[in-house]
Design a protein around this motif. Sequence first.
Motif, PDB file in Angstrom:
ATOM      1  N   LYS A 152      -6.527   3.587   1.226  1.00 20.25           N
ATOM      2  CA  LYS A 152      -6.879   4.548   0.174  1.00 20.25           C
ATOM      3  C   LYS A 152      -6.480   5.962   0.571  1.00 20.25           C
ATOM      4  O   LYS A 152      -5.935   6.720  -0.245  1.00 20.25           O
ATOM      5  N   ALA A 153      -6.718   6.324   1.832  1.00 17.71           N
ATOM      6  CA  ALA A 153      -6.364   7.662   2.301  1.00 17.71           C
ATOM      7  C   ALA A 153      -4.857   7.875   2.275  1.00 17.71           C
ATOM      8  O   ALA A 153      -4.378   8.965   1.913  1.00 17.71           O
ATOM      9  N   ASP A 203      -2.879  10.724   0.039  1.00 15.88           N
ATOM     10  CA  ASP A 203      -1.979  11.689   0.677  1.00 15.88           C
ATOM     11  C   ASP A 203      -0.527  11.501   0.263  1.00 15.88           C
ATOM     12  O   ASP A 203       0.341  12.282   0.671  1.00 15.88           O
ATOM     13  N   GLY A 204      -0.244  10.466  -0.511  1.00 12.36           N
ATOM     14  CA  GLY A 204       1.127  10.231  -0.971  1.00 12.36           C
ATOM     15  C   GLY A 204       2.057   9.710   0.101  1.00 12.36           C
ATOM     16  O   GLY A 204       3.278   9.889   0.004  1.00 12.36           O
ATOM     17  N   ILE A 205       1.515   9.052   1.120  1.00 11.26           N
ATOM     18  CA  ILE A 205       2.347   8.515   2.201  1.00 11.26           C
ATOM     19  C   ILE A 205       2.978   7.211   1.735  1.00 11.26           C
ATOM     20  O   ILE A 205       2.283   6.317   1.233  1.00 11.26           O
ATOM     21  N   PRO A 206       4.295   7.050   1.873  1.00  9.91           N
ATOM     22  CA  PRO A 206       4.943   5.789   1.470  1.00  9.91           C
ATOM     23  C   PRO A 206       4.370   4.610   2.244  1.00  9.91           C
ATOM     24  O   PRO A 206       3.944   4.747   3.405  1.00  9.91           O
ATOM     25  N   MET A 207       4.366   3.457   1.600  1.00  6.58           N
ATOM     26  CA  MET A 207       3.767   2.271   2.223  1.00  6.58           C
ATOM     27  C   MET A 207       4.454   1.911   3.532  1.00  6.58           C
ATOM     28  O   MET A 207       3.788   1.538   4.503  1.00  6.58           O
ATOM     29  N   TRP A 208       5.794   2.033   3.609  1.00  6.84           N
ATOM     30  CA  TRP A 208       6.494   1.649   4.827  1.00  6.84           C
ATOM     31  C   TRP A 208       6.123   2.550   5.997  1.00  6.84           C
ATOM     32  O   TRP A 208       6.044   2.096   7.141  1.00  6.84           O
ATOM     33  N   LEU A 232       4.376   1.468   9.482  1.00  4.71           N
ATOM     34  CA  LEU A 232       5.087   1.750  10.729  1.00  4.71           C
ATOM     35  C   LEU A 232       4.282   2.623  11.678  1.00  4.71           C
ATOM     36  O   LEU A 232       4.254   2.372  12.895  1.00  4.71           O
ATOM     37  N   PHE A 233       3.607   3.640  11.141  1.00  3.35           N
ATOM     38  CA  PHE A 233       2.958   4.628  12.019  1.00  3.35           C
ATOM     39  C   PHE A 233       1.441   4.489  12.097  1.00  3.35           C
ATOM     40  O   PHE A 233       0.817   5.115  12.960  1.00  3.35           O
ATOM     41  N   VAL A 234       0.848   3.690  11.224  1.00  6.73           N
ATOM     42  CA  VAL A 234      -0.613   3.560  11.238  1.00  6.73           C
ATOM     43  C   VAL A 234      -1.037   2.114  11.489  1.00  6.73           C
ATOM     44  O   VAL A 234      -1.780   1.827  12.440  1.00  6.73           O
ATOM     45  N   ILE A 235      -0.571   1.203  10.639  1.00  7.64           N
ATOM     46  CA  ILE A 235      -1.063  -0.167  10.686  1.00  7.64           C
ATOM     47  C   ILE A 235      -0.592  -0.901  11.939  1.00  7.64           C
ATOM     48  O   ILE A 235      -1.403  -1.521  12.648  1.00  7.64           O
ATOM     49  N   ILE A 236       0.707  -0.850  12.211  1.00  4.28           N
ATOM     50  CA  ILE A 236       1.245  -1.591  13.369  1.00  4.28           C
ATOM     51  C   ILE A 236       0.631  -1.121  14.687  1.00  4.28           C
ATOM     52  O   ILE A 236       0.247  -1.958  15.517  1.00  4.28           O
ATOM     53  N   PRO A 237       0.486   0.210  14.933  1.00  2.02           N
ATOM     54  CA  PRO A 237      -0.201   0.611  16.174  1.00  2.02           C
ATOM     55  C   PRO A 237      -1.639   0.107  16.254  1.00  2.02           C
ATOM     56  O   PRO A 237      -2.117  -0.217  17.343  1.00  2.02           O
ATOM     57  N   MET A 238      -2.325   0.018  15.126  1.00  2.00           N
ATOM     58  CA  MET A 238      -3.693  -0.486  15.144  1.00  2.00           C
ATOM     59  C   MET A 238      -3.746  -1.990  15.431  1.00  2.00           C
ATOM     60  O   MET A 238      -4.773  -2.498  15.881  1.00  2.00           O
ATOM     61  N   MET A 239      -2.656  -2.684  15.176  1.00  4.63           N
ATOM     62  CA  MET A 239      -2.603  -4.132  15.398  1.00  4.63           C
ATOM     63  C   MET A 239      -2.033  -4.493  16.760  1.00  4.63           C
ATOM     64  O   MET A 239      -1.575  -5.622  16.973  1.00  4.63           O
ATOM     65  N   ARG A 240      -2.037  -3.579  17.687  1.00  4.81           N
ATOM     66  CA  ARG A 240      -1.462  -3.817  19.010  1.00  4.81           C
ATOM     67  C   ARG A 240      -2.001  -5.089  19.680  1.00  4.81           C
ATOM     68  O   ARG A 240      -1.210  -5.893  20.191  1.00  4.81           O
ATOM     69  N   PRO A 241      -3.329  -5.337  19.706  1.00 10.38           N
ATOM     70  CA  PRO A 241      -3.799  -6.578  20.342  1.00 10.38           C
ATOM     71  C   PRO A 241      -3.250  -7.837  19.677  1.00 10.38           C
ATOM     72  O   PRO A 241      -2.952  -8.819  20.365  1.00 10.38           O
TER      73      PRO A 241
END
Length: 301
Positions: free
Chosen positions: A196-197, A201-206, A210-219
Amino acid sequence: MTGQAKAGRPFKLFRNLNSKIASIPMILTAMVIFLGGTIWTVIYSFTNSKLLPRLNFVGIEQYQRLWAAPRWVVSIENLAIYGILSLIFSLVIGFMLAALMDQKIRFENTFRTIFLYPFALSFIVTGLVWQWILNPEFGVQAVVRSLGWTSFSFDPLYTSEIVIYGVLIAALWQGTGLVMCLMLAGLRGIDEDIWKASRVDGIPMWRTYLFVIIPMMRPVFITTLVIIASGIVKVYDLVVAQTSGGPGISSEVPAKYVYDYMFQAQNLGQGFAASTMMLLTVAIIVIPWAYLEFGGGRKRG
């Protein structure tokens, strides 16, 4: 009060005593069978054992013969090609499928079952199915030629230069569904507020991926990498079912080399040396994972 509380606590060794007692059989199994068998294999890899193991040490002669054998070198080259491409394509395709499934599409359970179903098959069945599909007489090549493209050629399992890619196709078909499920579980654990955030903020999904979801999924990525890599090192069934190591020795892999020397050529020393090199490969994979998961990178307050 603090002293009394500490006095009432059992020693660290006796905490969760029931669970520790219950784990004793598994610990003994690991120590005696796995660790003991590993040490036994490494010791006898320095001997000239043939049909039966014998303690007649010859130093590193078996390893010198191993790395001088063209068949072993080909198997290592094939493992490197197969392993690198399998890691890349499994992660990319699996993550892309998981991202699509995470969009709450209709019939999600049906699609998830379809993608995961190949993983339920044995590698022998998968290998035989793809041997038929890639057979030039009645597989993909025959079907395309029957449609009018008579010059079409696609027979990877019968061409020594690209046979390992035919094995790779079957492996990706079987294993990508598991990677998708692991990635989907990781994506479902991401807080909806993050999405939602990013939309606000108008951030593109890709960029969000790339910069938020994948780093959070490191484990999740680390665990998936270890699962894929362990399967790569011990690949055997697919090769036997599809090509039996051919044409010639062009699709040989280390696990098949070990099996052939230990149970067909009756050269235990050479088989032990090859299996020790495979063990070293597994250690190279597992030790960094164990450090990343349980090592000193985490500080506890």
